[in-house]
Design a protein around this motif. Structure first.
Motif, mmCIF file in Angstrom:
data_model
loop_
_atom_site.group_PDB
_atom_site.id
_atom_site.type_symbol
_atom_site.label_atom_id
_atom_site.label_comp_id
_atom_site.label_asym_id
_atom_site.label_seq_id
_atom_site.Cartn_x
_atom_site.Cartn_y
_atom_site.Cartn_z
ATOM 1 N N SER A 421 0.829 -1.208 0.000
ATOM 2 C CA SER A 421 0.000 0.000 0.000
ATOM 3 C C SER A 421 0.863 1.258 0.000
ATOM 4 O O SER A 421 0.450 2.303 -0.515
ATOM 5 C CB SER A 421 -0.921 0.022 1.229
ATOM 6 O OG SER A 421 -1.829 -1.052 1.202
ATOM 7 N N SER A 422 2.068 1.146 0.555
ATOM 8 C CA SER A 422 2.972 2.295 0.624
ATOM 9 C C SER A 422 3.398 2.775 -0.749
ATOM 10 O O SER A 422 3.801 3.936 -0.910
ATOM 11 C CB SER A 422 4.215 1.941 1.453
ATOM 12 O OG SER A 422 3.859 1.584 2.771
ATOM 13 N N SER A 423 3.328 1.914 -1.746
ATOM 14 C CA SER A 423 3.592 2.330 -3.132
ATOM 15 C C SER A 423 2.300 2.609 -3.879
ATOM 16 O O SER A 423 2.207 3.571 -4.639
ATOM 17 C CB SER A 423 4.387 1.244 -3.867
ATOM 18 O OG SER A 423 5.705 1.165 -3.401
ATOM 19 N N LEU A 424 1.280 1.779 -3.670
ATOM 20 C CA LEU A 424 0.030 1.936 -4.413
ATOM 21 C C LEU A 424 -0.627 3.283 -4.141
ATOM 22 O O LEU A 424 -1.323 3.825 -4.998
ATOM 23 C CB LEU A 424 -0.938 0.796 -4.048
ATOM 24 C CG LEU A 424 -0.451 -0.622 -4.383
ATOM 25 C CD1 LEU A 424 -1.455 -1.662 -3.894
ATOM 26 C CD2 LEU A 424 -0.208 -0.779 -5.883
ATOM 27 N N MET A 425 -0.399 3.854 -2.948
ATOM 28 C CA MET A 425 -1.016 5.129 -2.597
ATOM 29 C C MET A 425 -0.483 6.285 -3.442
ATOM 30 O O MET A 425 -1.080 7.360 -3.478
ATOM 31 C CB MET A 425 -0.817 5.428 -1.113
ATOM 32 C CG MET A 425 0.631 5.600 -0.678
ATOM 33 S SD MET A 425 0.745 5.626 1.131
ATOM 34 C CE MET A 425 2.520 5.812 1.362
ATOM 35 N N MET A 426 0.638 6.072 -4.146
ATOM 36 C CA MET A 426 1.189 7.127 -5.004
ATOM 37 C C MET A 426 0.196 7.572 -6.082
ATOM 38 O O MET A 426 0.272 8.687 -6.580
ATOM 39 C CB MET A 426 2.443 6.626 -5.723
ATOM 40 C CG MET A 426 3.620 6.296 -4.840
ATOM 41 S SD MET A 426 4.932 5.618 -5.904
ATOM 42 C CE MET A 426 6.127 5.093 -4.681
#
Length: 479
Positions: A421-426
């Motif tokens: 999620s830490s990347s997908l939230m971009m």
């Protein structure tokens, strides 16, 4: 680049000869440990290389450190320090993609194969960025510096330009695809974006070392949900904002012309390709699988080997490395954040935050399943308030991870969901990561179109990674 500037042969051979003589031919004196004698051999060889000016002193020292790490003559340092240098060395290595022209060649090659339709161009850009992702820790350099210029040249070739009010032809669609590839590929590999190694460190600390993600474990965990997201994303954006130009028979010819302009594959490109293949093999643990654990190589050591090869062959010069402010900047801020995050845990603040969040969810009467979903949703959509994924991870990851564990969530499942999620939230905003201002700033997409696409893709990606990903990780035995 026209020619290589490798190390000078005579002083290099003298340094190697001296090292081998001391290491293998001179007996280890009584009272001296064998590894100490071996380290002396490497030290004297390094001094000879420096005196003989085989390469600039920084480059010689980098190669020497790589040899010390490979031979194992000293004990490894702390894992946190290793993760910091993994990302720093990898960013330095990725310089070779732009310097040699290999990054652009890969992009145009895929378009020459799949570019007969607009949707095919979208998948070609997706394939190109996914190919580059494992070895480009700067997602901004990858999506904004390598793929975006290729995307713009394709759009321009069809007369799709913001200043002509023709973005709808093909530019708007390709621009949205160009950006929304970036969050997914960033989630797929530890070395695909700078915050990922920090997340690995925070998960290990949060579980007291009982669950540690290796490079290959992360890549395998992300493989199935990542591929699903990459397949679905161009189709969803196609439905949201269909391009006016749907057939592009001239695109493969345009790409082939660009490839012809680049000329035949050069020696520096071949060396870079070989280094990337070596890195992927070492990071995936292939030598250890074939020959046993004795040949397992630490990921940071592997990155250092790759950088040493590029320096020794002259693909990169020490001047290139010194000038790359982004790599050194990352090492400095990464070190500071790892140190501060570590002390926040030691001083009890992370525990207090996790108890506060956990007790709040507990009062709702939720199970760990509902609690984990709520934590993930809050964690992901709070990115509307952040202009940096690193800042977001540093501020919230450890507390949310600890809160989920307190609710009874399996550490591996919770860690993977929050990590990805830490990347997908971009995807959410036009300021969510460094890639966003570059692509949004090119003017193909309005603010409303960008945010709408980001919201839709965030929901779809979250569903894919939680449902399909969760089932995949269960099958792998991760939880």
């Amino acid at each position: 680049m026209d020619k290589l500037t490798p190390l000078k042969p005579v002083p290099s051979l003298c340094a190697v000869a001296a090292t081998l003589i001391i290491w293998f031919l001179i007996p280890v004196p009584e009272g001296v440990a064998p590894n100490a004698w071996q380290l002396l051999a490497l030290f004297i060889g390094t001094i000879i290389a420096i005196i003989g000016k085989a390469m600039p002193i920084g480059a010689v020292s980098t190669i020497a450190i790589a040899l010390v790490a490979v031979t194992g003559v000293t004990n490894p340092g702390k894992p946190g320090a290793a993760l910091i240098w993994l990302i720093g060395f990898s960013i330095m290595i990725s310089l070779s993609l732009n310097k040699t022209g290999l990054g652009a060649r890969i992009g145009y090659y895929f378009i020459s194969l799949f570019g007969k339709k607009t949707l095919g161009i979208a998948y070609a850009l997706t394939l190109a960025e996914t190919t580059l992702a494992p070895v480009t820790p700067s997602n901004t350099a990858r999506g904004g510096g390598i793929i975006h210029p290729i995307m713009r040249s394709i759009a321009d070739s069809f007369g799709s330009r913001p200043e002509l009010n023709t973005s709808g032809k093909i530019g708007r669609y390709l621009s949205l695809v160009n950006y929304n590839i970036n969050p997914v590929t960033s989630a797929m590999f530890i070395t695909a974006t700078a915050p990922n190694p920090l997340i690995v460190s925070l998960i290990a600390k949060g579980t007291h070392g009982s669950f540690e993600l290796s490079w290959s474990m992360w890549a395998v965990a992300a493989l199935v949900p990542g591929l699903c997201s990459l397949i679905v994303m161009p189709l969803i954006i196609y439905l949201l904002y269909p391009p006016e130009v749907k057939s592009t028979p001239d695109a493969p010819r345009f790409a082939r012309e660009k490839l012809q302009a680049l000329g035949p594959v050069t020696l520096p490109e071949k060396i870079t390709l070989a280094v990337f293949a070596l890195l992927l093999a070492l990071w995936a643990g292939i030598p250890a699988m074939i020959f046993g654990p004795a040949l397992a190589v630490n990921p940071t050591t592997a990155a250092l080997i790759g950088l040493a090869v590029l320096l020794a062959t002259g693909v990169l010069s020490w001047e290139d490395v010194l000038k790359h402010k982004g790599a050194w900047d990352t090492v400095v801020w990464f070190s500071a954040l790892v140190m501060m995050a570590s002390f926040l845990g030691k001083l009890g603040l992370i525990g207090w935050l996790s108890q506060t969040v956990g007790s709040g969810i507990d009062h709702m009467g939720m199970s760990w399943v509902g609690g984990t979903l709520l934590l993930t949703i809050i964690y992901l959509y709070s990115h509307y308030f952040f202009a940096s994924t690193t800042a977001h991870v540093t501020a919230m990851f450890a507390a949310f991870f600890a809160a989920g564990i307190a609710l009874g969530a399996p550490p591996a499942l919770l860690g993977l969901i929050l990590a990805f999620s830490s990347s997908l939230m971009m995807s959410l905003t036009h300021y969510g990561t460094g890639t966003a201002p570059i692509i949004f700033g090119s003017g193909y997409v309005t603010l409303g179109e960008w945010w709408k696409t980001g919201l839709v893709m965030s929901v779809i990606n979250l569903l894919i990674w939680v449902l399909i990903g969760g089932a995949w990780w269960k099958w792998l035995g991760y939880w």
